[in-house]
Enzyme design. Structure first.
Site: not given
Ligand code: ADE
Length: 254
Positions: A91, A118, A156, A171
Site C-alpha cells: 500500500p 506488517e 490483456r 478501453d
Molecule cells: N498489499 C496490501 N495492500 C495493498 C495495496 N493496496 N496495494 C498493493 N499491495 C497491497
C-alpha cells in the site's frame, strides 16, 4: 512474457490457471506464470519467513534472506544479463495505472513479490526491489490480490492475448478518458431506446458521438483525468458548456 510471483500463499494463484482470458493467455504460451513459495527458500527446520521488528512494535516482518535468495535464483536461472523489473506489491507503492500496465506489458520478464504481515524488511525495498506498486488507498491482508490485479491488466495488453476481435485501444483510461456508453440489441427495451445515432450507420457521426460521450462521462465522474491540451477546440467548448451548466444548476434558487 514470463512472470514469476513470490508468495506465502501459492494456492491463491490457482484461479488464474482456470479462468477466462488468463487461461487463454497461459494456454497460448503468450504468458508463462511461475508461482514460488517464499517458504521454500528458507534453510531452517521450521521454514520461518518472518520475525519481530527491531525496536519493538506490533506485528511481524518478512525476513530478507528467503526473498533475496528466491529472486536471485529466478534471475540466475532465466537470464542474469537481463534487467528485470522486481515489483513489490504494497500500500506504500506508486498507485497503479493504465500507463504503468502499458509500460510493464512491454517487458519480457517480470518478478512480483507479495508482501504480508506488517510488511517486509526495508533492505528488500532498498536493495532488491526496482518498483513498488499499490492498487489503491486501502490495505489488503497481503499483496496476492494486488499482484493478480496487476498481472491481469498487464497480460490483456500483450498482443494476441485478447484475440484479434478485441483491441484494448478504446478501453477506459486508454486515451485519458473513460469509455463511452455502449448498447447491444434490442434497440428498444422496456421503452428505453438506444441513441438514434448508433443505429444510423454513419461512422463519422458515431465516432463523434462516442468521443463527446466519453468526455461528458469523464467530466461527470473523474474530472481530474481530463487533459484539456489533448482536446480540440470544439471539445474544449463542450467542457466549458457542461461545466457552466453544472454551476448554473448549483447556484439556481429553487
Ligand atoms: N498489499 C496490501 N495492500 C495493498 C495495496 N493496496 N496495494 C498493493 N499491495 C497491497
Amino acid at each position: 512474457m514470463r512472470i514469476d510471483v513470490l508468495t506465502l500463499f501459492p494456492r491463491m494463484f490457482e484461479m488464474l490457471n482456470d479462468t477466462g482470458i488468463f487461461q487463454r493467455a497461459i494456454n497460448s504460451g503468450l504468458v508463462n506464470i511461475n508461482i514460488h513459495n517464499i517458504r521454500d527458500y528458507t534453510h531452517d527446520k521450521h521454514h520461518v519467513v518472518d520475525d519481530y521488528p527491531y525496536g519493538g512494535g506490533a506485528g511481524m516482518l518478512l525476513k530478507p534472506e528467503p526473498i533475496f535468495e528466491a529472486v536471485e535464483d529466478i534471475i540466475m536461472k532465466v537470464n542474469p544479463q537481463e534487467s528485470v523489473p522486481i515489483i513489490l506489491l504494497t500500500p506504500q507503492g506508486i498507485p497503479f495505472s493504465q500507463s504503468a500496465a502499458r509500460r510493464l506489458s512491454k517487458h519480457e520478464h517480470l518478478v512480483f513479490i507479495c508482501g504480508h504481515y506488517e510488511g517486509v524488511d526495508e533492505r528488500v525495498r532498498q536493495y532488491l526491489v526496482s518498483e513498488e506498486i499499490s492498487i489503491g488507498d486501502y490495505v489488503l491482508t497481503g499483496g496476492e490480490l494486488a499482484a493478480m490485479v496487476v498481472i491481469d491488466s498487464i497480460s490483456r495488453l500483450i498482443p494476441g492475448v485478447l484475440g484479434s476481435e478485441y483491441s484494448p485501444e478504446n478501453d477506459s483510461h486508454s486515451f485519458g478518458l473513460l469509455e463511452y456508453p455502449q448498447y447491444t440489441r434490442p434497440a428498444e427495451y422496456r421503452g428505453w431506446s438506444v441513441p438514434e445515432v448508433l443505429l444510423s450507420g454513419n461512422h463519422a457521426q458515431i465516432a463523434k458521438w462516442r468521443r463527446r460521450q466519453a468526455i461528458i462521462r469523464t467530466l461527470e465522474r473523474r474530472p481530474e483525468l481530463i487533459d484539456k491540451s489533448s482536446l480540440n477546440r470544439e471539445e474544449q467548448e463542450l467542457i466549458e458548456q457542461t461545466q457552466k451548466a453544472e454551476t448554473d444548476k448549483d447556484t439556481r434558487v429553487e
